[in-house]
Design an enzyme around this catalytic site. Structure first.
Site, PDB file in Angstrom:
ATOM      1  N   HIS A 188       0.812  -1.216   0.000  1.00 15.94           N
ATOM      2  CA  HIS A 188       0.000   0.000   0.000  1.00 15.94           C
ATOM      3  C   HIS A 188       0.848   1.269   0.000  1.00 15.94           C
ATOM      4  CE1 HIS A 188      -3.154  -2.890   0.856  1.00 15.94           C
ATOM      5  NE2 HIS A 188      -3.860  -2.056   0.140  1.00 15.94           N
ATOM      6  N   GLU A 430     -11.532 -10.530  -4.629  1.00 15.38           N
ATOM      7  CA  GLU A 430     -10.098 -10.479  -4.304  1.00 15.38           C
ATOM      8  C   GLU A 430      -9.576 -11.829  -3.858  1.00 15.38           C
ATOM      9  OE1 GLU A 430      -8.940  -6.515  -2.363  1.00 15.38           O
ATOM     10  OE2 GLU A 430     -10.701  -7.167  -1.254  1.00 15.38           O
ATOM     11  N   ASP A 454      -4.763  -8.339  -4.370  1.00 18.77           N
ATOM     12  CA  ASP A 454      -4.968  -9.465  -3.466  1.00 18.77           C
ATOM     13  C   ASP A 454      -5.292 -10.743  -4.230  1.00 18.77           C
ATOM     14  OD1 ASP A 454      -4.471  -8.660  -0.798  1.00 18.77           O
ATOM     15  OD2 ASP A 454      -6.177  -7.312  -0.951  1.00 18.77           O
ATOM     16  N   CYS A 501     -10.130  -2.842 -10.106  1.00 15.64           N
ATOM     17  CA  CYS A 501      -9.554  -1.699  -9.388  1.00 15.64           C
ATOM     18  C   CYS A 501      -8.171  -2.002  -8.839  1.00 15.64           C
ATOM     19  CB  CYS A 501     -10.483  -1.234  -8.282  1.00 15.64           C
ATOM     20  SG  CYS A 501     -10.678  -2.453  -6.989  1.00 15.64           S
TER      21      CYS A 501
HETATM   22  C1  PEP Z   1      -6.677  -5.114  -4.510  1.00 13.33           C
HETATM   23  O1  PEP Z   1      -6.442  -5.986  -3.672  1.00 13.33           O
HETATM   24  O2  PEP Z   1      -6.447  -5.237  -5.727  1.00 13.33           O
HETATM   25  C2  PEP Z   1      -7.274  -3.836  -4.081  1.00 13.33           C
HETATM   26  C3  PEP Z   1      -7.699  -2.944  -4.950  1.00 13.33           C
HETATM   27  O3  PEP Z   1      -7.296  -3.571  -2.745  1.00 13.33           O
HETATM   28  P1  PEP Z   1      -5.986  -3.172  -1.908  1.00 13.33           P
HETATM   29  O4  PEP Z   1      -4.847  -2.993  -2.865  1.00 13.33           O
HETATM   30  O5  PEP Z   1      -6.306  -1.925  -1.172  1.00 13.33           O
HETATM   31  O6  PEP Z   1      -5.811  -4.352  -1.019  1.00 13.33           O
HETATM   32 MG    MG Z   2      -7.258  -5.754  -1.692  1.00 12.20          MG
END
Ligand code: PEP
Ligand code: MG
Length: 554
Positions: A188, A430, A454, A501
């Site tokens: 992140h 995910e 994920d 996303c």
């Molecule tokens: C993902 O897992 O692709 C996602 C968009 O969520 P994050 O990256 O915040 O875990």
């Molecule tokens: Mg995620």
């Protein structure tokens, strides 16, 4: 000149001075003092300075994030005036002739234990604040500067690693680039760097060295190279590259207002991923069709206690009213794994990515979940809100979530609080489990959003946080692409929309595949929107669809 290389995670070229950011907590050295009066005066001076710092922080926060969000600094000021806390510190100094740092540290430990043992949840949460306030006094006693970065000019932050909560708390005007020894490009912290559009390089060995502090450097976020004390030739070359990249960005500007339609007429929506209301200008200036992922957990990470319903309501209301005609998808909190907030008091887990994170916390602690849902529904009258739920793996979770949503709506109705009846509800895909049962999940929700970060780590059993995972974290793995196709087919068979996303959505080498799989929406960091649009308008899907799909499915 010294040249070091690592892995690029956000492009861009910047020139500036290196700032070595040390993450070590203050180490308390226990010592005896000869005069308790002098030591008590040292403590009083530090307490006053801490009080003033918090006052300044409050003022700044009111301007940047509003009164409700800034209140935490006033609470910290009140703690500094607590007579029991002050008395305990002074008694330790007087009775045991110990230095002020030790007295503050011991008092802090005692108070934290005491607060943690309390029945009342609100009081239990205050233990993190006691630690925070005490750390501040200890830092001042040690003569250390206020924030992690104490600089007048913007600098290149160099660190062994950075956590998402550290990254969100930096003053963004003071940062030219991030360079870390550790990290992974799907963590992140890297995602945040991309969202803030700050050049970033990870996995740069041996860069955290005091001898580099304050030296001139150039960061090439495209190739992942750091040049320390660059020579004339390198400086000229990189100035030229910087100019080229600025020209590229300028050329992309011409695509603003152009619809995302392929040569053969297929339309796809391009939305933005953000984690802070301060990112909204970048969403608007990059001409996004909406927000495909608002990572609401950053509101939690920026705080030292649970954000209240009111605080969250203000943030969501602001977000929705900035773009009232566009769909804004807010994801409910995804705390856990690498995104830790101390006040959640989560027990230590052997495998946090597979533990109690995201929706699992919300289902175990529905009071936290309901506070967020109430804030979201109350804000829904200010724009086109969609809510999505992270880390779903079973049908029962969605059923339980929908029941809680109904409870929240009933409560709001009985309190005569208005909310929109057209809020869309979505399920993030995910986990491989969710992808495989997406035909079932599709019956309950209005849309799917595939979180490929994920989904990749769980499908390939490859930790997205592990800097050494290398080729095993294969974002183009057929298993992943097949799951994406399966989810898209199941969504459309049930008449619902599907978006992506995860970071993969911005990968232009896969745009042809996403179009061929009929994905309805790609949501990416704001500055990736125009390059994607350029790719889309130059694509003829009909020419590539058959061969791309047969490649993946065979
Ligand atoms: C993902 O897992 O692709 C996602 C968009 O969520 P994050 O990256 O915040 O875990
Ligand atoms: Mg995620």
């Amino acid at each position: 000149m010294i040249t070091l290389s690592g892995k690029p995670v956000c492009g861009g070229i910047v020139f500036g001075k290196i700032y070595i950011y040390s993450r070590k907590e203050s180490i308390i050295v226990r010592s005896h003092v000869s005069s308790s009066d002098t030591e008590i005066q040292r403590f009083e001076n530090a307490r006053l300075q801490a009080y003033n710092e918090l006052g300044e922080l409050y003022e700044r926060a009111v301007e940047e994030v509003g009164k409700a969000n800034a209140m935490i600094f006033q609470i910290h000021q009140m703690m500094l005036e607590d007579p029991d806390y002050i008395e305990s510190i002074k008694n330790i100094i007087t009775d045991e002739l110990l230095n002020a740092e030790t007295a503050v540290g011991q008092t802090c430990d005692n108070f934290v234990q005491m607060f943690k043992a309390m029945e009342d949840e609100y009081m239990r949460e205050r233990s993190a604040d006691i630690r925070d306030v005490s750390e501040r006094i200890i830092r001042i006693l040690g003569g250390k500067s206020r924030s992690g970065i104490d600089t007048d000019e913007p600098v290149i932050i160099v660190s062994d690693d950075l956590s998402p909560s550290e990254t969100v708390q930096f003053d963004k005007d003071k940062i030219l680039a991030f360079v870390t020894e550790g990290g992974s490009d799907n963590s992140h912290t890297s995602i945040l760097a991309r969202t803030m559009n700050i050049p970033a390089i990870i996995n740069v060995k041996n860069i955290v060295s005091d001898e580099y502090n304050g030296l001139n450097a150039v960061i090439d976020g495209f190739s992942g190279t750091v040049y320390i004390n660059p020579d004339k030739k390198t400086t000229l070359k990189l100035r030229q590259l910087q100019k080229n990249s600025e020209e590229n960005i300028k050329n992309l500007e011409q695509l603003k207002g152009v619809p995302n339609i392929t040569k053969d007429g297929q339309k796809i929506e391009l939305c933005a991923n953000i984690g802070n209301i301060l990112d909204i200008p970048a969403v608007i200036s990059n001409d996004a069709d909406g927000i495909g992922l608002f990572r609401s957990e950053f509101i939690y990470l920026e705080n030292t206690a649970y954000p209240t319903e009111e605080q969250q309501f203000e943030a969501y209301k602001y977000l929705l009213s900035q773009m009232p005609d566009k769909r804004i998808i807010i994801r409910t909190l995804d705390i856990g794994a690498d995104k830790q907030a101390a006040y959640f008091n989560m027990p230590k887990e052997e495998n946090p990515a597979m533990g109690i994170r995201a929706i699992r916390i919300c289902l175990r602690r529905p009071e936290i979940f309901k506070t967020q849902l109430r804030a979201l529904f109350r804000a829904s009258v200010f724009g086109r809100l969609a809510i999505m739920f992270p880390m779903i793996s079973s049908e029962w979770e969605i059923i339980k979530i929908l029941n809680i949503v109904d409870e929240v709506k009933t409560e709001l109705k009985s309190e005569n609080i208005p909310y929109s009846e057209t809020v869309e509800l979505g399920c993030m895909i995910e986990t491989p489990a969710a992808a495989i049962i997406s035909d079932i999940l599709a019956r309950y929700v209005d849309f799917f959003s595939i979180g490929t970060n994920d989904l990749t780590q769980y499908t390939l059993a490859a930790d997205r946080q592990n800097p050494d995972i290398g080729e095993f974290f294969d974002i183009h793995h057929k298993s992943l692409l097949r799951l994406i196709k399966l989810v898209a087919d199941n969504a459309h068979a049930n008449g619902i929309r599907v978006g992506i996303c995860g970071e993969l959505a911005a990968d232009t080498s896969l745009t042809d595949f996403f179009l061929s799989a009929d994905i309805d929406e790609l949501s990416v960091t704001p500055n990736a929107i125009l390059p994607l649009r350029q790719k889309i308008i130059n694509t003829d899907v009909s020419k590539v669809k058959e061969s791309i799909l047969s490649d993946i499915l065979n």
